[in-house]
Design a protein around this motif. Structure first.
Motif, PDB file in Angstrom:
ATOM      1  N   LEU A  91       0.727  -1.118  -0.085  1.00  0.00           N
ATOM      2  CA  LEU A  91      -0.011   0.055  -0.090  1.00  0.00           C
ATOM      3  C   LEU A  91       0.681   1.276  -0.060  1.00  0.00           C
ATOM      4  O   LEU A  91       0.643   2.128  -0.697  1.00  0.00           O
ATOM      5  N   GLY A  92       2.124   1.126   0.760  1.00  0.00           N
ATOM      6  CA  GLY A  92       2.914   2.305   0.836  1.00  0.00           C
ATOM      7  C   GLY A  92       3.452   2.797  -0.566  1.00  0.00           C
ATOM      8  O   GLY A  92       3.995   3.834  -0.751  1.00  0.00           O
ATOM      9  N   GLU A  93       3.643   1.620  -1.479  1.00  0.00           N
ATOM     10  CA  GLU A  93       4.069   1.825  -2.727  1.00  0.00           C
ATOM     11  C   GLU A  93       3.254   3.095  -3.431  1.00  0.00           C
ATOM     12  O   GLU A  93       3.662   3.673  -4.524  1.00  0.00           O
ATOM     13  N   LEU A  95      10.899  -7.046  -1.251  1.00  0.00           N
ATOM     14  CA  LEU A  95      11.878  -7.247  -0.045  1.00  0.00           C
ATOM     15  C   LEU A  95      13.077  -6.321  -0.587  1.00  0.00           C
ATOM     16  O   LEU A  95      13.703  -5.609   0.464  1.00  0.00           O
ATOM     17  N   ALA A  96      13.547  -6.248  -1.643  1.00  0.00           N
ATOM     18  CA  ALA A  96      14.448  -5.539  -2.161  1.00  0.00           C
ATOM     19  C   ALA A  96      14.395  -4.169  -1.851  1.00  0.00           C
ATOM     20  O   ALA A  96      15.208  -3.354  -1.312  1.00  0.00           O
ATOM     21  N   ASP A  97      13.270  -3.755  -2.148  1.00  0.00           N
ATOM     22  CA  ASP A  97      12.537  -2.174  -1.810  1.00  0.00           C
ATOM     23  C   ASP A  97      12.579  -2.152  -0.260  1.00  0.00           C
ATOM     24  O   ASP A  97      12.973  -0.954   0.356  1.00  0.00           O
ATOM     25  N   LEU A  98      11.715  -2.925   0.340  1.00  0.00           N
ATOM     26  CA  LEU A  98      11.611  -3.002   1.579  1.00  0.00           C
ATOM     27  C   LEU A  98      12.931  -2.823   2.576  1.00  0.00           C
ATOM     28  O   LEU A  98      13.163  -2.148   3.527  1.00  0.00           O
ATOM     29  N   GLN A  99      14.025  -3.815   2.233  1.00  0.00           N
ATOM     30  CA  GLN A  99      15.076  -3.851   3.061  1.00  0.00           C
ATOM     31  C   GLN A  99      16.447  -2.955   2.493  1.00  0.00           C
ATOM     32  O   GLN A  99      17.485  -2.819   3.184  1.00  0.00           O
ATOM     33  N   TYR A 100      16.171  -2.139   1.430  1.00  0.00           N
ATOM     34  CA  TYR A 100      17.156  -1.291   0.872  1.00  0.00           C
ATOM     35  C   TYR A 100      18.109  -0.653   1.717  1.00  0.00           C
ATOM     36  O   TYR A 100      19.277  -0.890   1.967  1.00  0.00           O
ATOM     37  N   MET A 101      17.338   0.054   2.716  1.00  0.00           N
ATOM     38  CA  MET A 101      18.130   1.086   3.729  1.00  0.00           C
ATOM     39  C   MET A 101      18.873   0.439   4.524  1.00  0.00           C
ATOM     40  O   MET A 101      20.122   0.695   4.675  1.00  0.00           O
ATOM     41  N   GLN A 102      18.376  -0.545   5.125  1.00  0.00           N
ATOM     42  CA  GLN A 102      19.047  -1.535   6.308  1.00  0.00           C
ATOM     43  C   GLN A 102      20.328  -2.411   5.719  1.00  0.00           C
ATOM     44  O   GLN A 102      21.197  -2.349   6.203  1.00  0.00           O
ATOM     45  N   ARG A 103      20.114  -2.552   4.386  1.00  0.00           N
ATOM     46  CA  ARG A 103      21.131  -3.557   3.934  1.00  0.00           C
ATOM     47  C   ARG A 103      22.126  -2.422   3.467  1.00  0.00           C
ATOM     48  O   ARG A 103      23.490  -2.689   3.579  1.00  0.00           O
ATOM     49  N   ALA A 104      21.960  -1.440   2.835  1.00  0.00           N
ATOM     50  CA  ALA A 104      22.711  -0.436   2.377  1.00  0.00           C
ATOM     51  C   ALA A 104      23.614   0.218   3.462  1.00  0.00           C
ATOM     52  O   ALA A 104      24.832   0.492   3.305  1.00  0.00           O
ATOM     53  N   THR A 142      15.849  -6.548  17.606  1.00  0.00           N
ATOM     54  CA  THR A 142      14.898  -5.456  17.698  1.00  0.00           C
ATOM     55  C   THR A 142      13.779  -5.730  16.865  1.00  0.00           C
ATOM     56  O   THR A 142      13.774  -6.538  16.060  1.00  0.00           O
ATOM     57  N   GLU A 143      12.480  -4.989  17.052  1.00  0.00           N
ATOM     58  CA  GLU A 143      11.476  -5.003  15.863  1.00  0.00           C
ATOM     59  C   GLU A 143      11.889  -4.561  14.807  1.00  0.00           C
ATOM     60  O   GLU A 143      11.627  -5.341  13.704  1.00  0.00           O
ATOM     61  N   ASP A 144      13.058  -3.620  14.530  1.00  0.00           N
ATOM     62  CA  ASP A 144      13.416  -3.367  13.262  1.00  0.00           C
ATOM     63  C   ASP A 144      14.275  -4.414  12.599  1.00  0.00           C
ATOM     64  O   ASP A 144      14.090  -4.811  11.322  1.00  0.00           O
ATOM     65  N   ASP A 145      15.117  -5.247  13.361  1.00  0.00           N
ATOM     66  CA  ASP A 145      15.450  -6.355  12.812  1.00  0.00           C
ATOM     67  C   ASP A 145      14.782  -7.454  12.256  1.00  0.00           C
ATOM     68  O   ASP A 145      15.061  -8.200  11.398  1.00  0.00           O
ATOM     69  N   ILE A 146      13.972  -7.737  12.935  1.00  0.00           N
ATOM     70  CA  ILE A 146      12.792  -8.814  12.635  1.00  0.00           C
ATOM     71  C   ILE A 146      12.241  -8.458  11.397  1.00  0.00           C
ATOM     72  O   ILE A 146      11.987  -9.124  10.432  1.00  0.00           O
ATOM     73  N   ALA A 147      11.722  -7.174  11.212  1.00  0.00           N
ATOM     74  CA  ALA A 147      10.942  -6.564  10.116  1.00  0.00           C
ATOM     75  C   ALA A 147      11.910  -6.543   8.922  1.00  0.00           C
ATOM     76  O   ALA A 147      11.311  -6.834   8.011  1.00  0.00           O
ATOM     77  N   MET A 148      12.818  -5.994   9.341  1.00  0.00           N
ATOM     78  CA  MET A 148      13.928  -5.764   7.891  1.00  0.00           C
ATOM     79  C   MET A 148      14.957  -6.803   7.335  1.00  0.00           C
ATOM     80  O   MET A 148      15.513  -6.567   6.284  1.00  0.00           O
ATOM     81  N   LEU A 149      15.423  -7.616   8.306  1.00  0.00           N
ATOM     82  CA  LEU A 149      16.728  -8.366   8.230  1.00  0.00           C
ATOM     83  C   LEU A 149      16.482  -9.689   8.079  1.00  0.00           C
ATOM     84  O   LEU A 149      17.454 -10.796   7.999  1.00  0.00           O
ATOM     85  N   ARG A 150      15.343 -10.133   7.930  1.00  0.00           N
ATOM     86  CA  ARG A 150      15.169 -11.556   7.464  1.00  0.00           C
ATOM     87  C   ARG A 150      15.250 -11.914   5.955  1.00  0.00           C
ATOM     88  O   ARG A 150      15.025 -11.125   5.030  1.00  0.00           O
ATOM     89  N   LYS A 151      15.383 -13.290   5.649  1.00  0.00           N
ATOM     90  CA  LYS A 151      15.679 -13.381   4.282  1.00  0.00           C
ATOM     91  C   LYS A 151      14.218 -13.975   3.891  1.00  0.00           C
ATOM     92  O   LYS A 151      13.371 -14.164   4.669  1.00  0.00           O
ATOM     93  N   GLU A 152      14.154 -14.010   2.229  1.00  0.00           N
ATOM     94  CA  GLU A 152      12.701 -14.364   1.912  1.00  0.00           C
ATOM     95  C   GLU A 152      12.239 -15.659   2.483  1.00  0.00           C
ATOM     96  O   GLU A 152      11.050 -15.530   2.686  1.00  0.00           O
ATOM     97  N   ARG A 153      12.798 -16.622   2.565  1.00  0.00           N
ATOM     98  CA  ARG A 153      12.099 -17.821   3.018  1.00  0.00           C
ATOM     99  C   ARG A 153      11.834 -17.718   4.532  1.00  0.00           C
ATOM    100  O   ARG A 153      11.043 -18.688   4.985  1.00  0.00           O
TER     101      ARG A 153
END
Ligand SMILES: [Zn+2]
Lengths: 250, 166
Positions: free
Chosen positions: A23-25, A235-244, A66-77
């Motif tokens: 929805l945010g997109e 996920l690439a979109d969602l996680q971009y900031m935390q990965r970069a 943290t909540e952010d790790d769980i939301a942002m840093l998991r792998k697709e599977r």
């Protein structure tokens, strides 16, 4: 840690996170100002709810994540959302059909989760259901407007409903964590929501002069982490900031 | 835990009344009803606030504002976000409702009326500019999560309606 409870929470939260991301997109890209604002408002509600769930999950995990790790840093599977919510915003018809098919489920699920013996989950459910009732009103209303609108809008919302129908059955599949949590009075038995769900969905579709899809072939896999091809891009979109920029904060 | 009563130390009320909702600056957090408890323990104030909507970005700001206001008053502050009991628009005070109207935001109707306004298009919401009830909903969602968009058919002004949450 209580692995079943942790997995159970993710099962609920991931749906809202991924739908919120979709929805945010639409922020700045909605078909009209009003629908743009509506979609981003719903996204905000869902992400707010997700924060409560992930904070609780992080507490249960107790391993410093943290909540952010769980939301942002998991792998697709490792994401266990249903396939329905990751489907793309093909057009406004798809956005509304996806929202409607999820909202009806979401509302029924939260109504039961309010009765959970887990006071955290029950509190989150009580808070969320007020917001989700607005979402359901919005999406049901648009199903009717598009279905009972012009020939073009009718055909497009019908196409979207037909296409997304195949993802509805998965909503009612139980995972191992589900079964364990139902046993303990914590979780919702989703299998029991199925009848009410299809009844309500079919009622709205009829009012909208839309046909109820007849296909009995249903997709599944999201709850086991097996996703459609759209998920990786999301996920690439969602996680971009935390990965970069690892560990960046607001 | 399930009580809807607020437990607020009277000494703290004047301080808390100075803190406004960052999205609706005319409304104090006390008028908004988001402060559920505020107790003094030694030199520390323990405060519980509850969000209006789950994703309300104002809550983080409100938490920070509370801490800095109490610091000025010589207290340390611990702010907790609680979800239960869930906030309802009934907790907006009469003074708060008046402040909303004066600011140009129509105050929430009761649940029943809210439903017939948002779903059936009944004309019950009063234009905060001219007072006419000849108003039309433009969108169920508005500039923030808590509002819907309306327009007045008489004075032609668009305005926000604070949705009922119950
Ligand atoms: Zn007017």
């Amino acid at each position: 840690m209580n692995q079943n409870l942790y997995n159970y929470i993710l099962g609920i939260a991931d749906n809202s996170l991924i739908l919120g991301q979709r929805l945010g997109e639409l922020c700045g890209h909605g078909p009209s100002l009003e629908t743009d604002i509506a979609c981003t408002n719903m996204s905000l509600d869902l992400l707010g709810q997700v924060r409560s769930y992930y904070q609780y999950a992080a507490k249960i995990a107790g391993d410093g994540r943290t909540e952010d790790d769980i939301a942002m840093l998991r792998k697709e599977r490792e994401y266990v959302n249903v396939l329905l919510v990751e489907q793309p915003n093909t057009d406004f018809g798809y956005t509304i059909a996806r929202q409607f098919l999820f909202d009806v489920y979401h509302f029924l699920m939260l109504t039961e989760l309010e009765k959970s013996t887990d006071l955290n989950l029950s509190a989150i459910a009580k808070k969320s259901i007020k917001e989700v009732s607005y979402h359901k009103r919005f999406s049901s209303d648009w199903i009717k407007r598009l279905g009972d609108g012009t020939k073009e809008s009718h055909d497009r919302i019908q196409t979207a409903i037909n296409d997304l129908w195949t993802y509805t059955d998965e909503l009612f599949h139980q995972t191992e964590a589900d079964k364990a949590m139902v046993e303990e009075g914590v979780g919702v038995d989703v299998t029991k929501l199925k009848e009410a769900y299809y009844k309500e969905v079919e009622n709205v579709l009829e009012t909208a002069t839309l046909d109820i899809p007849e296909s009995k072939y249903f997709q599944k896999g999201g709850k086991q982490g097996i996703h459609t091809e759209h998920m990786g891009y999301l996920l690439a979109d969602l996680q971009y900031m935390q990965r970069a920029y690892p560990n960046m904060e607001w | 835990m399930t009580t809807t009563q607020q437990n607020i130390n009277e000494k703290l009320i004047p301080i808390l009344e100075q803190i406004s909702d960052p999205e609706i600056p005319v409304l104090s957090i006390m008028d908004m009803g988001v402060v559920r408890s505020a107790v003094i323990e030694g030199d520390t104030v323990k405060i519980e606030i509850t969000p209006t909507y789950s994703g309300c970005p104002a809550m983080d700001v409100i938490g920070d504002d509370i801490k800095s206001a109490l610091k000025k008053a010589g207290y340390k502050a611990e702010v907790d976000l609680i979800l239960h009991p869930a906030w309802t628009t009934d907790w907006i005070t009469p003074k708060g409702r008046q402040a909303l109207e004066d600011y140009g935001i129509a105050a929430p109707l009761d649940a029943e009326a809210d439903k017939s306004v948002l779903l059936e298009g009944k004309q019950l919401v009063k234009c905060p500019q001219c007072g006419s009830k000849n108003t039309t909903m433009i969108s169920q969602f508005g500039s923030t999560a808590c509002k819907a968009q309306f327009k007045c058919n008489d004075c032609q002004e668009p305005f926000d309606y604070f949705k009922c949450l119950k």
